[in-house]
Design an enzyme around this catalytic site. Structure first.
Site, PDB file in Angstrom:
ATOM      1  N   LEU A 527       0.827  -1.201   0.000  1.00 18.86           N
ATOM      2  CA  LEU A 527       0.000   0.000   0.000  1.00 18.86           C
ATOM      3  C   LEU A 527       0.857   1.244   0.000  1.00 18.86           C
ATOM      4  O   LEU A 527       0.461   2.289  -0.484  1.00 18.86           O
ATOM      5  CB  LEU A 527      -0.885   0.032   1.248  1.00 18.86           C
ATOM      6  CG  LEU A 527      -1.941  -1.042   1.385  1.00 18.86           C
ATOM      7  CD1 LEU A 527      -2.559  -0.995   2.763  1.00 18.86           C
ATOM      8  CD2 LEU A 527      -3.010  -0.840   0.332  1.00 18.86           C
ATOM      9  N   GLY A 528       2.021   1.156   0.582  1.00 21.44           N
ATOM     10  CA  GLY A 528       2.839   2.358   0.668  1.00 21.44           C
ATOM     11  C   GLY A 528       4.152   2.046   1.318  1.00 21.44           C
ATOM     12  O   GLY A 528       4.397   0.943   1.824  1.00 21.44           O
ATOM     13  N   VAL A 535       4.162  -0.878   4.012  1.00 21.90           N
ATOM     14  CA  VAL A 535       2.828  -1.222   4.473  1.00 21.90           C
ATOM     15  C   VAL A 535       2.146  -2.087   3.427  1.00 21.90           C
ATOM     16  O   VAL A 535       2.149  -1.745   2.244  1.00 21.90           O
ATOM     17  CB  VAL A 535       1.982   0.045   4.718  1.00 21.90           C
ATOM     18  CG1 VAL A 535       0.628  -0.334   5.281  1.00 21.90           C
ATOM     19  CG2 VAL A 535       2.694   0.966   5.680  1.00 21.90           C
ATOM     20  N   LYS A 549       2.069  -3.319   8.762  1.00 22.62           N
ATOM     21  CA  LYS A 549       3.284  -2.540   8.617  1.00 22.62           C
ATOM     22  C   LYS A 549       4.479  -3.395   9.004  1.00 22.62           C
ATOM     23  O   LYS A 549       4.552  -3.926  10.109  1.00 22.62           O
ATOM     24  CB  LYS A 549       3.234  -1.302   9.495  1.00 22.62           C
ATOM     25  CG  LYS A 549       4.529  -0.515   9.403  1.00 22.62           C
ATOM     26  CD  LYS A 549       4.297   0.948   9.616  1.00 22.62           C
ATOM     27  CE  LYS A 549       5.564   1.713   9.283  1.00 22.62           C
ATOM     28  NZ  LYS A 549       5.367   3.130   9.293  1.00 22.62           N
ATOM     29  N   ASP A 646       4.337  14.390  13.688  1.00 27.75           N
ATOM     30  CA  ASP A 646       4.350  14.331  12.231  1.00 27.75           C
ATOM     31  C   ASP A 646       2.940  14.344  11.654  1.00 27.75           C
ATOM     32  O   ASP A 646       2.593  13.559  10.777  1.00 27.75           O
ATOM     33  CB  ASP A 646       5.112  13.082  11.751  1.00 27.75           C
ATOM     34  CG  ASP A 646       5.525  13.208  10.284  1.00 27.75           C
ATOM     35  OD1 ASP A 646       5.551  14.339   9.768  1.00 27.75           O
ATOM     36  OD2 ASP A 646       5.824  12.176   9.665  1.00 27.75           O
TER      37      ASP A 646
END
Ligand SMILES: *[C@@H]1O[C@H](CO)[C@@H](O)[C@H](O)[C@H]1NC(C)=O
Ligand SMILES: *[C@@H]1O[C@H](CO)[C@@H](O)[C@H](O)[C@H]1NC(C)=O
Ligand SMILES: *[C@@H]1O[C@H](CO)[C@@H](O)[C@H](O)[C@H]1NC(C)=O
Ligand SMILES: *[C@@H]1O[C@H](CO)[C@@H](O)[C@H](O)[C@H]1NC(C)=O
Ligand SMILES: *[C@@H]1O[C@H](CO)[C@@H](O)[C@H](O)[C@H]1NC(C)=O
Length: 836
Positions: A527-528, A535, A549, A646
């Site tokens: 996903l990323g 992930v 993750k 963040d």
């Protein structure tokens, strides 16, 4: 809330030991002569233990309410007595008098709420009892010889924002009395909110959600089996039976749960979204079983009069006209503006005496139009209905009222005015639209010639698809079965394992199962990717989707340390934070399993020229408020202060109903109770979102998160990224916003996709709050508690913002830390401070 729950559990135990043995008469679920009242801290528990009645505080502790909740999950409040008149302290008492009236008294004995019990005309009872039933219903019954068991009052007749099995949603057409849902004001304030869900009994029964006076969504008329726009209702009939009762004195929707069904509730949210939630006792979460509105076409009258909404045609912004109709204003229509609706292209032929050459076009597979002003005759046949429509010049369309008998259905609904709110749905119904002969001839001709071409092509395609499908089945069936079985056991087997203290149950998932769930970390499942790992999307137990993750191996964190932190993060449970579902430790692998959010992150929407239209102003405002609440929770969790460090648009994930969830506590720092501030040599975060004192000196506090929130807020309103050099005259978005604000033109910064349909007062207020948050001096910035308050209460005064400091980054610096993280997740490098 959670701490309270623990307190209350203690008192339940205490009560059950104390009262039953001491008095014998008083049972745990009843108020009667044996025990006339309960005070704050005491409770009634239904016989099987499913429901609890007591005092609670959803938000601030100084507001106390009496309510009924689902015992296993105290957050699932199903009924609130004094929703609009909270008690100020814990001195409240709920009591019943001899006539069966319930009173909630404050410390000074004044009535804050009462049940308004009527005696039903047979004289005042001399004795009455209130009992919390296992269904969750609090009933007051006559307890004397006169008429034993007569119900004088019941909480099911006075719904709050929740419908549970056995409750009615409907009205009494004779008296106008209504059983309707009213949303809460906000997730922690049960006061009567703006949204309402009620049964419309004009025309066919139809459940309608309102916000204020505006219709927002309707289920479509009841067709005997389901609500016309929600055919999927039928697919869960093994768990719930849906029923619409139609009697002269009652038109109501009721659902009943089968014995095997999980506990379920229908909740109307503050934003007007209705959700059916089902309790998963194993993992102790509420799963969203269904929700509405589901998509743009569910927005009431999205395509206006004679429009037809189709979710599969994003290119025309989902709107078309019903056959035989054309846009009233083609210019607007081509600008994707459907408000003017459609008009008939050829006039009907309607003469006195019913002679006509008109006919009907069938629009198949739709949710029937609003029947508010339609004429309904359930006794007629469809043929008679057709004849009736032809004989009436004003009739524009007709449809069957009841489809239970199969075939074309029976009964008759006739529309005379505009037809609105029609959309395509799977298993939709047929709508017969009256058209002039020439229109029908044209349509038939077109269809005929299309058929000639389409038939052979379709046949070929079908053969091809069948063979592909067969091959696929043979090839994958075996694989698939293996994987399913593995996945099923993943969470189940481990879910009883307790880790850490305080009863946090978090499944430890085996690495083997994760490999299976993610297809061995295949690229298709990714996903990323962020600075701290990748992930993946994984599919567990019965197709349950999760985001996994996989932390980079370089983190070098010990198993014990990792586990402690998992426990800490697992305790953070808030509707605006991404939920951690499990974890895995395997040699030097560290993995975290999160809930999967299909809608991706906020930046995917607000910065994209096409997708930004999906988020209208009310949705964006809800997102702003949700993020503020999530951040407040992190800052003011009962034991610790957590600084996210963040916060940015790519770290805000969106739920199916577009409610925001903060993710990636990867750089989060946890403060002890008294710690206010810390310094670090390693400044991590994302330029543009970092407050000046943090970016320059490494000093961070809750106020650095406030700063990031301010930046995020201005991005949401303007649709402009803080970090990109898109504004030639200004160093960045803050400078741009400040200049417009100073020049008295703050509305100029509002993104064009929302500018026309937003509430200027709300937007202005948000810009104002945003500017307060990004002030240079951290002491001048508000705490998140004030931000939430300012957002929720539009009348509070706001102070004057000071000019923010601008950073001019070199381009090389202006990049984000976690690129491409459409679903970036936690890296768990949290550090614990011991306090001062
Ligand atoms: C509640 O009931 C107890 C005994 O049943 C009684 O002593 C007490 O005065 C009652 N409290 C109120 C406020 O009525
Ligand atoms: C709670 O306090 C407010 C302000 O002090 C007061 O106006 C209100 O009447 C009080 N409510 C109750 C139920 O005591
Ligand atoms: C209680 O009943 C009275 C008279 O029937 C009515 O005016 C009042 O609105 C009712 N209050 C509530 C909370 O239902
Ligand atoms: C609801 O279901 C229960 C069994 O699960 C049954 O006993 C009850 O009669 C049903 N009620 C209605 C109204 O159908
Ligand atoms: C029904 O008629 C009323 C009164 O004319 C109107 O306000 C309402 O919008 C109509 N409803 C629909 C669905 O057309």
């Amino acid at each position: 809330m959670f701490l309270n729950l623990r307190l209350m559990l203690v008192s339940v135990l205490f009560l059950s030991l104390g009262s039953t043995s001491a008095r014998g008469v008083a049972s745990l679920d009843t108020l009667n002569d044996g025990r006339r009242n309960i005070t704050d801290g005491q409770m009634l528990v239904s016989a099987g233990g499913s429901f609890t009645l007591g005092f609670f505080s959803p938000g601030e502790l100084n507001r106390r309410y009496v309510g009924i909740w689902f015992s296993a999950s105290m957050d699932a409040v199903v009924w609130v007595a004094n929703r609009d008149s909270p008690l100020n302290d814990t001195a409240g008492v709920l009591e019943i008098d001899g006539a069966g009236r319930l009173f909630l008294l404050d410390g000074s004995g004044l009535t804050v709420w009462s049940s308004n019990t009527t005696t039903g005309g047979s004289g005042t009872p001399s004795s009455a009892a209130a009992q919390l039933l296992e269904s969750g219903n609090l009933v007051v019954v006559r307890d004397d010889d006169e008429s034993n068991g007569a119900v004088l009052w019941q909480s099911f007749d006075h719904p709050s924002n929740t419908l549970i099995a056995g409750m009615r949603l409907g009205r009494n057409p004779q008296t106008g009395a209504e059983w309707s849902l009213r949303s809460w004001r906000s997730p922690d304030n049960p006061a009567t909110g703006d949204c309402r869900r009620a049964m419309n009994t004009r025309g066919l029964p139809d459940c309608v959600s309102w916000r204020g006076d505006a219709k927002k969504y309707r289920t479509g008329p009841w067709n005997g089996l389901w609500f016309s726009g929600v055919p999927e209702m039928a697919s869960y009939s093994d768990m719930f039976t849906n029923q619409v009762v139609v009697r002269p004195d009652e038109v109501a929707y009721v659902f009943n749960a089968t014995a095997a069904a999980p506990f379920s509730r229908l909740v109307l949210s503050e934003a007007g979204v209705i959700q059916r939630l089902a309790w998963d006792g194993g993992s102790r979460v509420w799963n969203v079983f269904a929700q509405a509105p589901r998509d743009v076409c569910d927005d009431y009258a999205k395509c206006s009069a004679f429009g037809l909404c189709n979710v599969n045609t994003a290119a025309t912004l989902f709107c078309g006209c019903v056959q035989g109709y054309v846009p009233v204003s083609p210019a607007h229509w081509s600008m994707r503006e459907a408000a003017a609706g459609c008009r008939r292209s050829t006039p009907l032929d309607c003469r006195d005496g019913g002679a006509t050459t008109d006919g009907f076009a069938v629009v198949s597979g739709v949710k029937l139009p609003d029947t508010d002003n339609a004429t309904v005759d359930v006794g007629a046949t469809l043929e008679a209905c057709r004849a009736r429509c032809l004989a009436t010049c004003s009739c524009v369309a007709f449809a069957a009222a009841d489809i239970r008998g199969g075939g074309g259905g029976s009964g008759c609904v006739i529309w005379a005015g505009d037809i609105v709110d029609v959309r395509y749905v799977d298993k939709g119904q047929d709508l017969y639209v009256r058209l002039a002969k020439s229109e029908l001839a044209a349509a038939n001709k077109k269809r005929g010639s299309m058929l000639k071409i389409l038939l052979p092509v379709t046949a070929c395609l079908l053969v091809l698809m069948c063979s592909i499908f067969l091959v696929w089945i043979c090839k994958f069936r075996g694989n698939r079965r293996n994987r399913d079985n593995q996945a099923k056991s993943i969470l189940r087997g481990a879910s009883n394992q307790l880790i850490g203290d305080e009863n946090i149950e978090l499944p430890l998932v085996s690495f083997k199962d994760i490999v299976a769930a993610t297809n061995d970390f295949s690229n298709e499942n990714m996903l990323g990717q962020g600075g701290f790992g990748k992930v993946y999307k994984g599919i567990l137990e019965d197709d349950k989707e999760v985001a996994i993750k996989r932390l980079s191996k370089s983190s070098g964190q010990g198993a014990e340390e990792f586990r402690n932190e998992v426990v800490l993060i697992a305790k953070l449970q808030h509707r605006n934070l991404v939920r951690l579902l499990g974890y895995c430790i395997h040699e030097d692998e560290r993995l975290l399993i999160y809930e999967y959010l299909p809608k991706k992150s906020l930046d995917v929407f607000i910065f994209d020229a096409a997708s930004k239209y999906v988020l209208d102003w009310p949705t964006r405002f809800q997102i702003i408020k949700g993020v503020a609440r999530g951040l407040l929770y992190l800052h003011q969790d009962s034991r610790l202060t957590i600084i996210h460090r963040d916060l940015k648009s790519s770290n805000i994930l969106l739920d199916v109903d577009m409610s925001p969830k903060i993710s990636d506590f990867g750089m989060a720092r946890i403060f002890g109770r008294d710690q206010q501030e810390a310094n670090t040599n390693r400044v991590v975060g994302t330029y543009g979102y970092m407050s000046p004192e943090y970016a320059m000196d490494g000093a961070f506090s809750v106020k650095s998160d406030t700063y990031s929130f301010g930046v995020l807020l201005l991005e949401i309103i303007s649709g402009l990224k803080i970090s990109l050099p898109h504004l030639s005259e200004f160093p960045n978005l803050l400078a741009y916003a400040w200049n417009l604000w100073n020049d008295g033109k703050p509305m100029d910064m509002v993104d064009s996709s929302i500018a026309d349909n937003c509430s200027p007062t709300e937007v202005l207020r948000c810009i104002h709050i945003g500017l307060l948050c990004v002030q240079d001096n951290p002491y001048n910035r508000p705490l998140m508690s004030s931000v939430v308050f300012m957002l929720e209460n539009e009348t509070t005064e706001l102070s004057t913002p000071r000019q923010p400091v601008y950073f001019a980054y070199r381009n090389s610096e202006a990049k984000e830390t976690g690129e491409n993280t459409s679903s970036s997740m936690n890296n768990m490098s949290v550090t614990m401070f011991e306090g001062r």
